[in-house]
Design a protein around this motif. Structure first.
Motif, PDB file in Angstrom:
ATOM      1  N   UNK A   1       0.976  -0.889  -0.090  1.00  0.00           N
ATOM      2  CA  UNK A   1      -0.219   0.181  -0.246  1.00  0.00           C
ATOM      3  C   UNK A   1       0.964   1.064   0.063  1.00  0.00           C
ATOM      4  N   UNK A   2       0.670   1.762  -1.263  1.00  0.00           N
ATOM      5  CA  UNK A   2       1.767   3.424  -0.831  1.00  0.00           C
ATOM      6  C   UNK A   2       1.317   4.114   0.059  1.00  0.00           C
ATOM      7  N   UNK A   3       2.181   4.493   0.935  1.00  0.00           N
ATOM      8  CA  UNK A   3       1.883   5.954   1.518  1.00  0.00           C
ATOM      9  C   UNK A   3       2.366   7.534   1.599  1.00  0.00           C
ATOM     10  N   UNK A   4       2.409   7.290   0.832  1.00  0.00           N
ATOM     11  CA  UNK A   4       3.107   8.663  -0.387  1.00  0.00           C
ATOM     12  C   UNK A   4       4.051   8.760  -1.197  1.00  0.00           C
ATOM     13  N   UNK A   5       4.561   9.415  -2.149  1.00  0.00           N
ATOM     14  CA  UNK A   5       5.530   9.781  -3.773  1.00  0.00           C
ATOM     15  C   UNK A   5       6.507  11.040  -2.783  1.00  0.00           C
ATOM     16  N   UNK A   6       7.633  10.149  -3.063  1.00  0.00           N
ATOM     17  CA  UNK A   6       9.056  11.813  -2.943  1.00  0.00           C
ATOM     18  C   UNK A   6       8.833  11.501  -4.632  1.00  0.00           C
ATOM     19  N   UNK A   7       8.667  13.024  -4.382  1.00  0.00           N
ATOM     20  CA  UNK A   7       9.316  14.013  -5.880  1.00  0.00           C
ATOM     21  C   UNK A   7      10.331  14.227  -6.293  1.00  0.00           C
ATOM     22  N   UNK A   8      11.271  14.328  -4.622  1.00  0.00           N
ATOM     23  CA  UNK A   8      12.489  13.915  -5.476  1.00  0.00           C
ATOM     24  C   UNK A   8      13.649  14.199  -4.150  1.00  0.00           C
ATOM     25  N   UNK A   9      15.041  13.077  -4.301  1.00  0.00           N
ATOM     26  CA  UNK A   9      15.232  12.986  -3.129  1.00  0.00           C
ATOM     27  C   UNK A   9      16.173  14.404  -2.337  1.00  0.00           C
ATOM     28  N   UNK A  10      16.480  15.155  -3.933  1.00  0.00           N
ATOM     29  CA  UNK A  10      17.318  16.715  -3.718  1.00  0.00           C
ATOM     30  C   UNK A  10      16.105  17.227  -2.254  1.00  0.00           C
ATOM     31  N   UNK A  11      14.300  17.175  -2.765  1.00  0.00           N
ATOM     32  CA  UNK A  11      13.968  17.826  -1.227  1.00  0.00           C
ATOM     33  C   UNK A  11      14.873  17.042   0.070  1.00  0.00           C
ATOM     34  N   UNK A  12      15.516  16.462   0.118  1.00  0.00           N
ATOM     35  CA  UNK A  12      15.286  15.906   1.415  1.00  0.00           C
ATOM     36  C   UNK A  12      17.058  16.473   1.936  1.00  0.00           C
ATOM     37  N   UNK A  13      16.632  16.192   3.021  1.00  0.00           N
ATOM     38  CA  UNK A  13      18.267  16.473   4.145  1.00  0.00           C
ATOM     39  C   UNK A  13      18.950  15.287   3.376  1.00  0.00           C
ATOM     40  N   UNK A  14      20.437  15.770   3.836  1.00  0.00           N
ATOM     41  CA  UNK A  14      21.448  14.793   2.999  1.00  0.00           C
ATOM     42  C   UNK A  14      21.690  13.604   3.663  1.00  0.00           C
ATOM     43  N   UNK A  15      21.398  13.599   4.759  1.00  0.00           N
ATOM     44  CA  UNK A  15      20.897  11.981   5.477  1.00  0.00           C
ATOM     45  C   UNK A  15      20.221  11.347   4.884  1.00  0.00           C
ATOM     46  N   UNK A  16      19.030  11.910   4.906  1.00  0.00           N
ATOM     47  CA  UNK A  16      18.008  11.160   4.186  1.00  0.00           C
ATOM     48  C   UNK A  16      18.122  10.582   2.886  1.00  0.00           C
ATOM     49  N   UNK A  17      18.721  11.790   2.390  1.00  0.00           N
ATOM     50  CA  UNK A  17      18.838  11.379   1.278  1.00  0.00           C
ATOM     51  C   UNK A  17      20.357   9.576   1.160  1.00  0.00           C
ATOM     52  N   UNK A  18      20.905   9.626   1.538  1.00  0.00           N
ATOM     53  CA  UNK A  18      21.706   9.063   1.381  1.00  0.00           C
ATOM     54  C   UNK A  18      20.863   7.198   1.970  1.00  0.00           C
ATOM     55  N   UNK A  19      20.344   7.329   2.911  1.00  0.00           N
ATOM     56  CA  UNK A  19      19.233   6.592   3.765  1.00  0.00           C
ATOM     57  C   UNK A  19      18.680   5.916   2.255  1.00  0.00           C
ATOM     58  N   UNK A  20      17.701   6.674   1.873  1.00  0.00           N
ATOM     59  CA  UNK A  20      16.738   6.438   0.470  1.00  0.00           C
ATOM     60  C   UNK A  20      18.008   5.886  -1.147  1.00  0.00           C
ATOM     61  N   UNK A  21      19.261   6.153  -0.846  1.00  0.00           N
ATOM     62  CA  UNK A  21      19.508   6.115  -1.702  1.00  0.00           C
ATOM     63  C   UNK A  21      19.990   4.499  -1.636  1.00  0.00           C
ATOM     64  N   UNK A  22      20.672   3.840   0.045  1.00  0.00           N
ATOM     65  CA  UNK A  22      20.676   2.722   0.348  1.00  0.00           C
ATOM     66  C   UNK A  22      19.547   1.869  -0.117  1.00  0.00           C
ATOM     67  N   UNK A  23      18.561   2.364   0.820  1.00  0.00           N
ATOM     68  CA  UNK A  23      17.825   1.536   0.684  1.00  0.00           C
ATOM     69  C   UNK A  23      16.873   0.925  -1.307  1.00  0.00           C
ATOM     70  N   UNK A  24      17.300   2.276  -1.882  1.00  0.00           N
ATOM     71  CA  UNK A  24      16.769   2.329  -3.455  1.00  0.00           C
ATOM     72  C   UNK A  24      18.297   0.786  -4.161  1.00  0.00           C
TER      73      UNK A  24
END
Length: 187
Positions: free
Chosen positions: A82-105
């Protein structure tokens, strides 16, 4: 009036003077923003998210464009898909969050790149590959037909083996003639 006479804006907006929700709401897309979304990792490296005041444990990140751009339009989903939500761009988020999500991807879309095709042999509807990849030498089996070998762009090839593992040839045009002939038989 026929359907071809109706514009998209008329379909998405009732006859109320255009005060209806936009396309995202009509499609029921909830965009996640850094000001109301917090991602955390558990000790076991599972991703959790708190969005809109609601916490979700063990979520996954799905890419809308996994072979061309893994930084835009990322869908955050529960284990029940079930979709919780959509992130338009990782660039909108802080660097630490970007790294965390990039690792998951990267974990979800792990696909070693093939740097050298050593051999491809076809037999009984299957092709047997031996290749050098960014993860070392790999031997794998690919089911013939059924789209297991797909062109993603004019020169980028995706190969999915019988176990669901993905391999990428990023530049078909950089293969030697011998390598290209082996791969071409499977395309």
């Amino acid at each position: 009036m026929t359907l071809k006479d109706v514009s998209v804006s008329e379909i998405l907006r009732p006859e109320d003077g255009g005060s209806s929700p936009g396309l995202a709401e009509a499609a029921q897309i909830r965009y996640l923003a850094p000001d109301d979304t917090e991602f955390t990792l558990t000790e076991g490296h599972m991703l959790n998210v708190k969005a809109g005041g609601k916490e979700h444990a063990g979520v996954y990140v799905h890419c809308s464009f996994p072979h061309t751009n893994k930084r835009i339009y990322l869908s955050v989903r529960t284990v029940e898909n079930e979709e919780i939500g959509m992130i338009r761009s990782l660039d909108e988020f802080p660097e630490e969050t970007q790294r965390m999500l990039e690792e998951q991807v990267e974990l979800r879309y792990f696909a070693p790149e093939i740097s050298k095709v050593l051999s491809v042999k076809e037999e009984f509807g299957y092709s047997y590959w031996d290749a050098e990849t960014t993860s070392g030498r790999c031997r794998f089996t690919v089911r013939g037909g059924g789209g297991s070998v797909k062109l993603m762009t004019a020169s980028r090839l995706l190969i999915v083996d019988v176990d669901g593992n993905r391999f990428i040839i990023p530049h078909l045009d950089r293969l030697s003639d011998k390598e290209y002939k082996m791969v071409e038989v499977c395309m």
